[in-house]
Design a protein around this motif. Sequence first.
Motif, PDB file in Angstrom:
ATOM      1  N   ALA A 618       9.733  -0.387   6.342  1.00  0.00           N
ATOM      2  CA  ALA A 618       9.547  -1.233   7.518  1.00  0.00           C
ATOM      3  C   ALA A 618       8.087  -1.223   7.967  1.00  0.00           C
ATOM      4  O   ALA A 618       7.451  -0.162   8.031  1.00  0.00           O
ATOM      5  N   TYR A 619       7.563  -2.408   8.235  1.00  0.00           N
ATOM      6  CA  TYR A 619       6.200  -2.601   8.760  1.00  0.00           C
ATOM      7  C   TYR A 619       5.127  -2.032   7.830  1.00  0.00           C
ATOM      8  O   TYR A 619       4.061  -1.593   8.274  1.00  0.00           O
ATOM      9  N   GLU A 620       5.403  -2.078   6.540  1.00  0.00           N
ATOM     10  CA  GLU A 620       4.427  -1.584   5.555  1.00  0.00           C
ATOM     11  C   GLU A 620       3.161  -2.433   5.574  1.00  0.00           C
ATOM     12  O   GLU A 620       2.041  -1.903   5.492  1.00  0.00           O
ATOM     13  N   ASP A 621       3.321  -3.755   5.688  1.00  0.00           N
ATOM     14  CA  ASP A 621       2.152  -4.637   5.737  1.00  0.00           C
ATOM     15  C   ASP A 621       1.317  -4.367   6.977  1.00  0.00           C
ATOM     16  O   ASP A 621       0.076  -4.372   6.927  1.00  0.00           O
ATOM     17  N   PHE A 622       1.962  -4.150   8.098  1.00  0.00           N
ATOM     18  CA  PHE A 622       1.248  -3.830   9.339  1.00  0.00           C
ATOM     19  C   PHE A 622       0.456  -2.546   9.186  1.00  0.00           C
ATOM     20  O   PHE A 622      -0.701  -2.465   9.621  1.00  0.00           O
ATOM     21  N   ARG A 623       1.049  -1.544   8.574  1.00  0.00           N
ATOM     22  CA  ARG A 623       0.356  -0.260   8.391  1.00  0.00           C
ATOM     23  C   ARG A 623      -0.861  -0.436   7.482  1.00  0.00           C
ATOM     24  O   ARG A 623      -1.928   0.142   7.728  1.00  0.00           O
ATOM     25  N   ARG A 624      -0.698  -1.274   6.462  1.00  0.00           N
ATOM     26  CA  ARG A 624      -1.804  -1.481   5.516  1.00  0.00           C
ATOM     27  C   ARG A 624      -2.948  -2.273   6.150  1.00  0.00           C
ATOM     28  O   ARG A 624      -4.120  -1.959   5.947  1.00  0.00           O
ATOM     29  N   ASP A 625      -2.623  -3.313   6.950  1.00  0.00           N
ATOM     30  CA  ASP A 625      -3.659  -4.156   7.558  1.00  0.00           C
ATOM     31  C   ASP A 625      -3.123  -4.748   8.865  1.00  0.00           C
ATOM     32  O   ASP A 625      -2.550  -5.837   8.862  1.00  0.00           O
ATOM     33  N   PRO A 626      -3.316  -4.048   9.985  1.00  0.00           N
ATOM     34  CA  PRO A 626      -2.769  -4.537  11.259  1.00  0.00           C
ATOM     35  C   PRO A 626      -3.418  -5.825  11.756  1.00  0.00           C
ATOM     36  O   PRO A 626      -2.819  -6.522  12.581  1.00  0.00           O
ATOM     37  N   GLU A 627      -4.603  -6.149  11.277  1.00  0.00           N
ATOM     38  CA  GLU A 627      -5.259  -7.393  11.684  1.00  0.00           C
ATOM     39  C   GLU A 627      -4.602  -8.599  11.012  1.00  0.00           C
ATOM     40  O   GLU A 627      -4.345  -9.621  11.644  1.00  0.00           O
ATOM     41  N   LYS A 628      -4.333  -8.490   9.724  1.00  0.00           N
ATOM     42  CA  LYS A 628      -3.722  -9.593   8.988  1.00  0.00           C
ATOM     43  C   LYS A 628      -2.212  -9.677   9.201  1.00  0.00           C
ATOM     44  O   LYS A 628      -1.629 -10.751   9.071  1.00  0.00           O
ATOM     45  N   HIS A 629      -1.589  -8.553   9.533  1.00  0.00           N
ATOM     46  CA  HIS A 629      -0.131  -8.516   9.671  1.00  0.00           C
ATOM     47  C   HIS A 629       0.265  -7.866  11.007  1.00  0.00           C
ATOM     48  O   HIS A 629       0.888  -6.802  11.031  1.00  0.00           O
ATOM     49  N   LEU A 631       2.177  -7.014  14.527  1.00  0.00           N
ATOM     50  CA  LEU A 631       3.570  -7.037  14.971  1.00  0.00           C
ATOM     51  C   LEU A 631       3.774  -8.198  15.951  1.00  0.00           C
ATOM     52  O   LEU A 631       2.817  -8.755  16.486  1.00  0.00           O
ATOM     53  N   GLN A 632       5.019  -8.522  16.213  1.00  0.00           N
ATOM     54  CA  GLN A 632       5.328  -9.624  17.120  1.00  0.00           C
ATOM     55  C   GLN A 632       5.486  -9.139  18.561  1.00  0.00           C
ATOM     56  O   GLN A 632       6.353  -9.594  19.303  1.00  0.00           O
ATOM     57  N   THR A 633       4.627  -8.209  18.961  1.00  0.00           N
ATOM     58  CA  THR A 633       4.508  -7.809  20.357  1.00  0.00           C
ATOM     59  C   THR A 633       3.326  -8.578  20.960  1.00  0.00           C
ATOM     60  O   THR A 633       2.504  -9.131  20.214  1.00  0.00           O
ATOM     61  N   PRO A 634       3.204  -8.646  22.277  1.00  0.00           N
ATOM     62  CA  PRO A 634       2.060  -9.353  22.872  1.00  0.00           C
ATOM     63  C   PRO A 634       0.708  -8.843  22.373  1.00  0.00           C
ATOM     64  O   PRO A 634      -0.230  -9.627  22.202  1.00  0.00           O
ATOM     65  N   SER A 635       0.604  -7.550  22.127  1.00  0.00           N
ATOM     66  CA  SER A 635      -0.660  -6.972  21.665  1.00  0.00           C
ATOM     67  C   SER A 635      -0.810  -7.029  20.149  1.00  0.00           C
ATOM     68  O   SER A 635      -1.900  -6.822  19.621  1.00  0.00           O
ATOM     69  N   GLY A 636       0.286  -7.271  19.434  1.00  0.00           N
ATOM     70  CA  GLY A 636       0.263  -7.211  17.979  1.00  0.00           C
ATOM     71  C   GLY A 636       0.379  -5.799  17.450  1.00  0.00           C
ATOM     72  O   GLY A 636       0.370  -5.581  16.243  1.00  0.00           O
ATOM     73  N   LYS A 637       0.489  -4.821  18.359  1.00  0.00           N
ATOM     74  CA  LYS A 637       0.563  -3.418  17.977  1.00  0.00           C
ATOM     75  C   LYS A 637       1.877  -2.794  18.452  1.00  0.00           C
ATOM     76  O   LYS A 637       2.665  -3.422  19.147  1.00  0.00           O
ATOM     77  N   ILE A 638       2.091  -1.538  18.078  1.00  0.00           N
ATOM     78  CA  ILE A 638       3.225  -0.778  18.605  1.00  0.00           C
ATOM     79  C   ILE A 638       2.956  -0.504  20.083  1.00  0.00           C
ATOM     80  O   ILE A 638       1.904   0.052  20.435  1.00  0.00           O
ATOM     81  N   GLU A 639       3.874  -0.896  20.946  1.00  0.00           N
ATOM     82  CA  GLU A 639       3.639  -0.778  22.378  1.00  0.00           C
ATOM     83  C   GLU A 639       4.430   0.394  22.963  1.00  0.00           C
ATOM     84  O   GLU A 639       5.623   0.295  23.227  1.00  0.00           O
ATOM     85  N   ILE A 640       3.733   1.501  23.136  1.00  0.00           N
ATOM     86  CA  ILE A 640       4.326   2.658  23.814  1.00  0.00           C
ATOM     87  C   ILE A 640       4.466   2.330  25.294  1.00  0.00           C
ATOM     88  O   ILE A 640       5.498   2.593  25.916  1.00  0.00           O
ATOM     89  N   TYR A 641       3.413   1.734  25.855  1.00  0.00           N
ATOM     90  CA  TYR A 641       3.464   1.176  27.202  1.00  0.00           C
ATOM     91  C   TYR A 641       3.678  -0.324  27.065  1.00  0.00           C
ATOM     92  O   TYR A 641       2.933  -1.014  26.363  1.00  0.00           O
TER      93      TYR A 641
END
Length: 804
Positions: A618-629, A631-641
Amino acid sequence: MALNQLSRRKFLQTSSLAGALTATDLALPFKALAVPGEKAGEEKVVWSACTVNCGSRCPLRMHVKDNRITYVETDNTGTETYNLDHQVRACLRGRSMRRRVYNPDRLKYPMKRVGKRGEGKFKRISWDEALTEIAQSLRKNIEAYGNESIYLNYGTGTLGGTMTRSWPPGATMVARLMNCIGGYLNHYGDYSTAQIAVALDYTYGGGWALGNSMADIENTKLIVLFGNNPAETRMSGGGLTYCIEQAKARSNAKLIIIDPRYNDTGAGREDEWIPIRPGTDAALIAAMAYVMITENLIDKPFLDKYCVGFDEVTMPADAPKNGHYKAYILGKGADGIAKTPDWAAAITGIPASRIISLAREIATTKPAFIAQGWGPQRRSNGEFISRAIAMLPILTGNVGIHGGNTGARESAYGLLFVRMPTLTNPVQASIPMFLWTDAIVRGPQMTALTDGIRGVEKLSAPIKFIWNYASNCLINQHAQINRTHEILQDESQCEMIVTIDNHLTSTAKYSDILLPDCTASEQMDFALDAYVANMNYVIFADQVIQPSFECRNIYQMLSDLAEKLGVKEQFTEGRTQEEWLRYIYAQSREALPELPSFEEFRAQGIFKKVDPNGCFVAYEDFRRDPEKHPLQTPSGKIEIYSSRLAEIAKTWQLAEGDVIDPLPIHVQSFEHYGDPLMEKYPLQLSGFHYKARTHSTYGNVDILQAANPQEMWINPLDAASRQIKDGDKVRIFNDRGEVRVDAKVTPRIMPGVVGLGEGAWHDADMFGDKIDHAGCINVLTTQRPSPLAKGNPQHSNLVQVERL
């Protein structure tokens, strides 16, 4: 007296059919009809399937002679190696399918209620009479209240079908019909996953949060399962029991199970069982986070690059000072409490020393496969628990790598197989599934800000008409049965309930019109949506026997109803059920060219395909390149807050005691450990999946009942203080009702907690004392929803237990 004779006697005693059916009808219920082209006395083997909601869809090879099923076998194709074209072997539930088809509880004719809802008194009517009454009621209520007053109830009795699929509502034949006449009130969420489905979207985005496939355990060093119990929830041949066993053997990883009950996924496979008080998982996580942070064991580079809200470095601009996760853990946040192991020990029942060593073990063993089942989130504070468990792989940088996981439940490989089109619903409104009883009583008062209504700001009408297809969820699987009973007694509120089913379930007794459905063995369909790690499959569920008595399949009965409503051409598009299946299959072959021809598939019975990419991460592409891939959160990142949750906390109108927070915190919610109500009801009651049933399906099969009797699990310490011995009859009670059942005294459940398998068919005199004698947990559960998802808190119950 034989068990099947007892079942027949019980059916006759509890279901007065106003003289329509005789004892002879029930004693000899299934007539052998001639099958076109079949020679008398000739035995043949026909592929079929079990399509219930267990997570698997298992092939059944039915031996048939003179239009009667004589024997049931399972898959005989493929290899012995799991995830490599393996045999999909049905469990004992699927292998008892013959006893479902020929069950004395089978519905055989259309029937109309003649007593009160719940009495089970019906008279036999014709199909024309039944469909005419339904058409008249639909027209009347749509004209008076609009299509928003027509509701498709949650039901997963035939989840794996294509034409016969009963959930989600938008994928059903009932939805297709309703969309032809203006639509229906939709629902979101389900009894199983409402809290986790909503909560983890605020962490990972994209709706449903993904996890690594369970086969990826072969690449890990440590397995930590929070209430994840595939041996009982995914036990069938297509499921994950064998997968986790095989993958663990290959990796030689350590397995730790965290659960109030020593479940069958352990059963000697685990290295350690850590009992935890129900609903306190978030406190355990917070204390482990305290150890990891104070001992510098977190993966800080991962948190800085991929996450929002761990500390002040990555906090969004709209967040308050010290509103980050690190401040909450260290006691510098709003509550000012440091989440130390000693703090958590008092809440969870786990010694502080074990919390410390577990935190160090998880932080220093990489990769670690950390996953949660759906039991922990099915609570009054379940949204927080879901997000909290996900913090462990986030803090340790185990997301997006082989052998790691996201903290969500495991994912599986899927196939591109086309579904039956069900058209578009013109009605925009959707309610949280768990609140359908409220929508009957106070529909127009329910709003987006008070009750989580979606698509509109508020409902325009109450529920007046309920379609209940392949569902035992009006009564048996819905919470607080006694309240539901009272609501449904008022026929001026919900005016019409139509049930389409195979058996006279406890829910069916509350129907105004009963329509007898065909079983999977009596019609042609495709069965899919199996939950297998790195392999998936489709089953050709052929028609094995001719329909019994006056049973009709869902497509046939709704086609006839569509004709009465003047929309038959739109509904059928001129196709029969088989013609639709051939049409869908041709489209599926375009998307999946490996599929054989229709006739070849019919002969071979099952098509299997192994994931060509191996273990899913899961989310292997995001881990490899978070800019190109992103997440579908407002920030594009994992949102702890989560800023979205912060806004909801400000704007929603919550019940007293309910909490929504932007962080994955520990919340003391209703009927939790430490609730003052424990002075009156000192035991926490938690449900669990039971091998004798898939939810309530198969709950009336005699041999399964005999092999797995319904029992309440209780620890020897709690039993001794109540003078309860193993096998004693006990009463379990709270202010919502009372259940009587046998006790199972066992150290496999922790002190202070009792367990009861969900799905037992409710058996009470609802016009008398209302005491249930079957062990139906939903007599004792509450209809108060969780705060964010408005979901089912079925495991948040405080009770007392006494020996009878």
